[in-house]
Design a protein around this motif. Structure first.
Motif, PDB file in Angstrom:
ATOM      1  N   ALA A  76       3.345   4.161   2.383  1.00  0.00           N
ATOM      2  CA  ALA A  76       3.618   3.950   0.956  1.00  0.00           C
ATOM      3  C   ALA A  76       4.606   4.984   0.427  1.00  0.00           C
ATOM      4  O   ALA A  76       5.507   4.658  -0.359  1.00  0.00           O
ATOM      5  CB  ALA A  76       2.313   4.015   0.169  1.00  0.00           C
ATOM      6  N   VAL A  77       4.440   6.232   0.874  1.00  0.00           N
ATOM      7  CA  VAL A  77       5.367   7.294   0.454  1.00  0.00           C
ATOM      8  C   VAL A  77       6.781   6.984   0.938  1.00  0.00           C
ATOM      9  O   VAL A  77       7.759   7.144   0.193  1.00  0.00           O
ATOM     10  CB  VAL A  77       4.896   8.663   0.991  1.00  0.00           C
ATOM     11  CG1 VAL A  77       5.954   9.737   0.730  1.00  0.00           C
ATOM     12  CG2 VAL A  77       3.573   9.056   0.352  1.00  0.00           C
ATOM     13  N   ALA A 137       8.229   4.345  -1.171  1.00  0.00           N
ATOM     14  CA  ALA A 137       8.527   4.837  -2.516  1.00  0.00           C
ATOM     15  C   ALA A 137       9.799   5.681  -2.539  1.00  0.00           C
ATOM     16  O   ALA A 137      10.573   5.633  -3.494  1.00  0.00           O
ATOM     17  CB  ALA A 137       7.347   5.648  -3.046  1.00  0.00           C
ATOM     18  N   ILE A 186       1.301   2.982  -4.798  1.00  0.00           N
ATOM     19  CA  ILE A 186       2.132   4.193  -4.852  1.00  0.00           C
ATOM     20  C   ILE A 186       3.574   3.840  -5.199  1.00  0.00           C
ATOM     21  O   ILE A 186       4.259   4.590  -5.908  1.00  0.00           O
ATOM     22  CB  ILE A 186       2.044   4.957  -3.511  1.00  0.00           C
ATOM     23  CG1 ILE A 186       0.629   5.503  -3.327  1.00  0.00           C
ATOM     24  CG2 ILE A 186       3.067   6.087  -3.449  1.00  0.00           C
ATOM     25  CD1 ILE A 186       0.396   6.219  -2.016  1.00  0.00           C
ATOM     26  N   TYR A 187       4.019   2.693  -4.733  1.00  0.00           N
ATOM     27  CA  TYR A 187       5.392   2.268  -5.047  1.00  0.00           C
ATOM     28  C   TYR A 187       5.571   2.090  -6.552  1.00  0.00           C
ATOM     29  O   TYR A 187       6.565   2.553  -7.135  1.00  0.00           O
ATOM     30  CB  TYR A 187       5.704   0.966  -4.318  1.00  0.00           C
ATOM     31  CG  TYR A 187       7.167   0.597  -4.331  1.00  0.00           C
ATOM     32  CD1 TYR A 187       8.060   1.216  -3.465  1.00  0.00           C
ATOM     33  CD2 TYR A 187       7.654  -0.363  -5.210  1.00  0.00           C
ATOM     34  CE1 TYR A 187       9.407   0.882  -3.469  1.00  0.00           C
ATOM     35  CE2 TYR A 187       8.995  -0.703  -5.222  1.00  0.00           C
ATOM     36  CZ  TYR A 187       9.865  -0.080  -4.351  1.00  0.00           C
ATOM     37  OH  TYR A 187      11.200  -0.404  -4.362  1.00  0.00           O
ATOM     38  N   LEU A 188       4.608   1.450  -7.190  1.00  0.00           N
ATOM     39  CA  LEU A 188       4.699   1.236  -8.638  1.00  0.00           C
ATOM     40  C   LEU A 188       4.532   2.549  -9.408  1.00  0.00           C
ATOM     41  O   LEU A 188       5.246   2.797 -10.386  1.00  0.00           O
ATOM     42  CB  LEU A 188       3.645   0.224  -9.087  1.00  0.00           C
ATOM     43  CG  LEU A 188       3.871  -1.224  -8.633  1.00  0.00           C
ATOM     44  CD1 LEU A 188       2.687  -2.094  -9.012  1.00  0.00           C
ATOM     45  CD2 LEU A 188       5.159  -1.791  -9.234  1.00  0.00           C
ATOM     46  N   SER A 215       5.308   5.506  -8.403  1.00  0.00           N
ATOM     47  CA  SER A 215       6.512   6.327  -8.226  1.00  0.00           C
ATOM     48  C   SER A 215       7.660   5.866  -9.124  1.00  0.00           C
ATOM     49  O   SER A 215       8.626   6.604  -9.321  1.00  0.00           O
ATOM     50  CB  SER A 215       6.955   6.305  -6.760  1.00  0.00           C
ATOM     51  OG  SER A 215       7.414   5.014  -6.396  1.00  0.00           O
ATOM     52  N   HIS A 216       7.549   4.649  -9.652  1.00  0.00           N
ATOM     53  CA  HIS A 216       8.590   4.125 -10.539  1.00  0.00           C
ATOM     54  C   HIS A 216       8.106   4.056 -11.989  1.00  0.00           C
ATOM     55  O   HIS A 216       8.599   3.248 -12.779  1.00  0.00           O
ATOM     56  CB  HIS A 216       9.030   2.731 -10.074  1.00  0.00           C
ATOM     57  CG  HIS A 216       9.809   2.743  -8.795  1.00  0.00           C
ATOM     58  ND1 HIS A 216       9.212   2.863  -7.561  1.00  0.00           N
ATOM     59  CD2 HIS A 216      11.149   2.671  -8.557  1.00  0.00           C
ATOM     60  CE1 HIS A 216      10.143   2.843  -6.619  1.00  0.00           C
ATOM     61  NE2 HIS A 216      11.315   2.730  -7.191  1.00  0.00           N
ATOM     62  N   LYS A 276      14.948  -4.555  -8.210  1.00  0.00           N
ATOM     63  CA  LYS A 276      14.741  -4.398  -6.773  1.00  0.00           C
ATOM     64  C   LYS A 276      15.481  -5.474  -5.980  1.00  0.00           C
ATOM     65  O   LYS A 276      15.989  -5.216  -4.887  1.00  0.00           O
ATOM     66  CB  LYS A 276      13.243  -4.425  -6.447  1.00  0.00           C
ATOM     67  CG  LYS A 276      12.493  -3.220  -6.991  1.00  0.00           C
ATOM     68  CD  LYS A 276      13.136  -1.933  -6.494  1.00  0.00           C
ATOM     69  CE  LYS A 276      12.626  -0.704  -7.201  1.00  0.00           C
ATOM     70  NZ  LYS A 276      13.315   0.532  -6.755  1.00  0.00           N
TER      71      LYS A 276
END
Length: 216
Positions: free
Chosen positions: A30-31, A34, A73-75, A77-78, A95
């Motif tokens: 996930a990191v 991201a 985590i993707y969301l 981080s944004h 995206k």
């Protein structure tokens, strides 16, 4: 992204014996997503799923549960994007645009192999240029790493990941050296392992050659 992706693979290999490590593997996945979306990460996820289905089905529920780390985590981080554009549709459009931009990057199949072996590559203008960071050790490490000698299961998985990744960047990128950096630590591990095997074979051969013949 390189460190996160490498940690993902390391914890995935460890998870064969301890299921909880699959959560760490997916966390670092996930990191990596991201930090920067790279299409090969999707291939890697699919590869991991296949390995789990074939060799470690008890980890399958853990894999699916841990996979929720990726969108979460993707969301997160944004979050700054959503502060100024609080619409999911705008985020998705952004995206999609990024993917379109990535697909527009020049692709020079085989350029990476030329870069690794000779230290020279074609740029986007079609001109042959020198890679200033190139070292003669690079092709040696690369060739040694790709020798499939006495691979344990974990090393075999590592070998497959490295080989598949190399094929991906060889055929679908412009050949810049940065694309090989994510797997360079694994190349070094595989190369050192193969050097030790080759050394042991040579050592045995020398011992046998020097061993005096018994006279009956």
């Amino acid at each position: 992204m390189c460190l996160a992706r490498n940690l993902k693979e390391v914890f995935f290999l460890i998870s064969r014996k301890q299921s909880l490590y699959i959560y760490l593997s997916q966390f670092f996945s996930a990191v990596a997503f991201a930090i920067r979306f790279f299409p090969f990460l999707l291939i890697l996820e699919l590869f991991m799923l296949v390995i789990i289905l074939l060799k470690n089905k008890k980890n399958l529920p853990h894999f699916f549960i841990a996979s929720f780390f990726i969108p979460l985590i993707y969301l997160v981080s944004h979050i700054s994007f959503f502060i100024y554009h609080p619409q999911l549709s705008l985020f998705l459009r952004h995206k999609i645009w990024m993917l379109s931009w990535f697909r527009g990057t020049p692709v020079l199949p085989g350029n990476l192999l030329r870069n690794i072996i000779t230290g020279r590559l074609y740029d986007t203008r079609g001109l042959l240029t020198a890679n200033k960071e190139w070292s003669p050790l690079q092709p040696i490490i690369f060739l040694l790493a790709l020798l499939p000698l006495r691979l344990s299961f974990n090393l075999f998985i590592l070998y497959l990941i490295t080989f598949i990744y190399f094929l991906y960047v060889l055929l679908l990128t412009d050949g810049v050296a940065k694309f090989i950096m994510p797997v360079f630590p694994f190349l070094a591990v595989l190369a050192i392992k193969n050097i030790s095997i080759i050394y042991s074979i040579i050592r045995i051969w020398i011992v046998l050659k020097l061993k005096p013949l018994r006279i009956k």
